[in-house]
Design an enzyme around this catalytic site. Structure first.
Site, PDB file in Angstrom:
ATOM      1  N   LYS A   5       0.849  -1.035  -0.018  1.00  0.00           N
ATOM      2  CA  LYS A   5       0.114  -0.249  -0.205  1.00  0.00           C
ATOM      3  C   LYS A   5       0.842   1.182   0.160  1.00  0.00           C
ATOM      4  O   LYS A   5       2.116   1.162   0.332  1.00  0.00           O
ATOM      5  CB  LYS A   5      -0.979  -0.048   1.174  1.00  0.00           C
ATOM      6  N   TYR A  23      12.916  31.662   7.007  1.00  0.00           N
ATOM      7  CA  TYR A  23      11.573  32.576   7.865  1.00  0.00           C
ATOM      8  C   TYR A  23      11.887  32.847   9.219  1.00  0.00           C
ATOM      9  O   TYR A  23      12.282  32.080  10.099  1.00  0.00           O
ATOM     10  CB  TYR A  23      10.381  31.501   7.642  1.00  0.00           C
TER      11      TYR A  23
HETATM   12  C1  PLP Z   1      -0.284  -1.530   6.796  1.00  0.00           C
HETATM   13  C2  PLP Z   1      -1.037  -2.884   7.217  1.00  0.00           C
HETATM   14  C3  PLP Z   1      -0.035  -3.960   7.470  1.00  0.00           C
HETATM   15  C4  PLP Z   1       1.550  -4.186   7.343  1.00  0.00           C
HETATM   16  O1  PLP Z   1       1.847  -3.445   8.413  1.00  0.00           O
HETATM   17  P1  PLP Z   1       3.623  -3.083   8.684  1.00  0.00           P
HETATM   18  O2  PLP Z   1       3.629  -2.778  10.241  1.00  0.00           O
HETATM   19  O3  PLP Z   1       4.080  -2.190   7.891  1.00  0.00           O
HETATM   20  O4  PLP Z   1       4.232  -4.725   8.666  1.00  0.00           O
HETATM   21  C5  PLP Z   1      -0.580  -5.247   7.709  1.00  0.00           C
HETATM   22  N1  PLP Z   1      -2.092  -5.390   7.546  1.00  0.00           N
HETATM   23  C6  PLP Z   1      -2.707  -4.207   7.635  1.00  0.00           C
HETATM   24  C7  PLP Z   1      -4.175  -4.609   7.854  1.00  0.00           C
HETATM   25  C8  PLP Z   1      -2.255  -3.192   7.097  1.00  0.00           C
HETATM   26  O5  PLP Z   1      -3.089  -2.160   7.256  1.00  0.00           O
END
Ligand code: PLP
Length: 385
Positions: free
Chosen positions: A40, A263
């Site tokens: 993702k 700034y």
């Molecule tokens: C993002 C996510 C993961 C992976 O998480 P990590 O901590 O990066 O391993 C696994 N399961 C779900 C449902 C997620 O949203």
């Protein structure tokens, strides 16, 4: 056409390291446990389209994303591969998901029935995973008897295929993790009294995978560890950080005592100073709250970031650097060798976690892919693929 780098600020993504990491994970979990490789958020900033082939070739069974559009982006490139959308997909978007053979996460009979109807209309049999809420209280069926009945009803719908059931650990502590795990396996046991066994049962993210081999069930969902972002339980699996963030000095100026920077002149020279500008700012994903805390590395030497960080640039104090020049390489983070900050260290300085640092590297930062120790591909938003 070979694509050229068009900016001095870029990340290098080492595909050899990603390969190394998934092989380590695979060896750790053994052959009976599947991997849903979590890519993702553009593979946590690493570039999902570029990373996916490495994961597929080295043992990912499913590609997991958060949103429909992330699933569609992958589907355009990987026609046959199983892609799981782990988030909620509203009813109005189900049709496109089904027509593109994306696997959905479902946690209501009402939506399952809508999906079932749609599937019949489209002459498809979409796969779904049921989300079960064991305590995290984000998404999913609450751990209640009526939920079990609803899930069995979903499984009995003719035009959808329930391929899995999953939950997510809050990782509060071992006691709470165990309570969550037990809730899931108890629910599965009740469901499977009435149905054939479910294929994919999963609760472990990266930390869960590393810390709780006894909770792997039939699949794990690692994200961070694939990118070499070591989680708790450091050293249990050997990992190699895949991303390096670099830039080059764009300008050098000399300041007299009392002159300000950026700034509000919130940094002023207390001695005659040599100031460097680097073309990286908060819109690139360099956290603005690194003000007064940021550190970069030049030639093995740590150099402070000074003044307020701008959207596209920031300044560094080069006074103690020997003979700095415009064009000199500046490491924002790397693997820690040669005095560089790791993603972990910069995340601590910025008061956040490692995943946030890498996933917020902006679209305008080119990605340079390294494979077999050589530059394999350069991508930015001008690149088609
Ligand atoms: C993002 C996510 C993961 C992976 O998480 P990590 O901590 O990066 O391993 C696994 N399961 C779900 C449902 C997620 O949203």
């Amino acid at each position: 056409m070979e694509y050229k780098l068009l900016r001095d600020t870029f990340v290098e993504v080492n595909l050899d390291n990603i390969k190394y990491n998934i092989i380590q994970v695979k060896n750790f979990i053994g052959h009976n446990v599947a991997i849903a490789a979590v890519i993702k958020a553009n593979a946590y900033g690493h570039g999902a389209i570029q990373i996916a082939p490495v994961l597929i070739e080295n043992g990912a069974d499913i590609l997991a994303v958060a949103t429909l559009s992330e699933g569609l982006e992958l589907r355009n490139e990987f026609n046959d591969y199983e892609i799981l959308i782990m988030g909620y997909t509203p009813d109005s978007y189900l049709e496109i998901a089904v027509s593109k053979n994306l696997t959905l996460t479902i946690f209501s009979l009402k939506q399952a029935k809508i999906l079932n109807k749609l599937a019949k209309k489209l002459n498809k049999k979409p796969g779904i995973h049921i989300k079960y809420n064991t305590g995290f209280n984000r998404l999913g069926y609450k751990d209640l008897p009526e939920s079990i009945n609803e899930i069995i009803a979903i499984i009995n719908l003719k035009n959808i295929e329930v391929e899995g059931i999953f939950s997510h650990l809050a990782l509060k502590n071992n006691v709470e993790d165990k309570i969550q795990y037990k809730r899931l396996v108890n629910a599965i046991a009740k469901i499977e009294k009435h149905t054939t066994p479910l294929k994919y049962k999963h609760i472990c993210d990266s930390i869960g995978t590393v810390l709780h081999p006894e909770y792997h069930l039939t699949m794990v969902r690692p994200g961070a560890i694939l990118y070499g972002l070591e989680s708790e339980g450091k050293g249990i699996i050997d990992l190699k950080q895949a991303m390096v963030f670099k830039t080059k000095i764009s300008h050098i100026t000399k300041l007299e005592v009392g002159e300000g920077i950026s700034y509000g002149y919130r940094w002023t020279a207390e001695r005659k100073s040599k100031i460097g500008t680097i073309p990286v700012g908060y819109a690139d994903g360099y956290p603005r709250n690194l003000y007064q805390k940021g550190i970069v590395t030049i030639n093995g030497k740590r150099v402070p970031v000074i003044g307020v960080i701008c959207m596209d640039q920031c300044m560094i104090d080069l006074t103690d650097v020997t003979n700095p020049k415009v064009g000199d390489e500046v490491i924002i983070f790397a693997d820690g060798a040669n005095n560089t900050l790791t993603v972990n260290e910069i995340s601590i300085l910025a008061g956040t976690n490692k995943n946030e640092i890498v996933s917020r590297i902006a679209r305008r930062i080119p990605r340079v892919y390294i494979k077999d120790k050589k530059v394999f591909k350069i991508c930015d938003y001008l690149t088609k693929k």
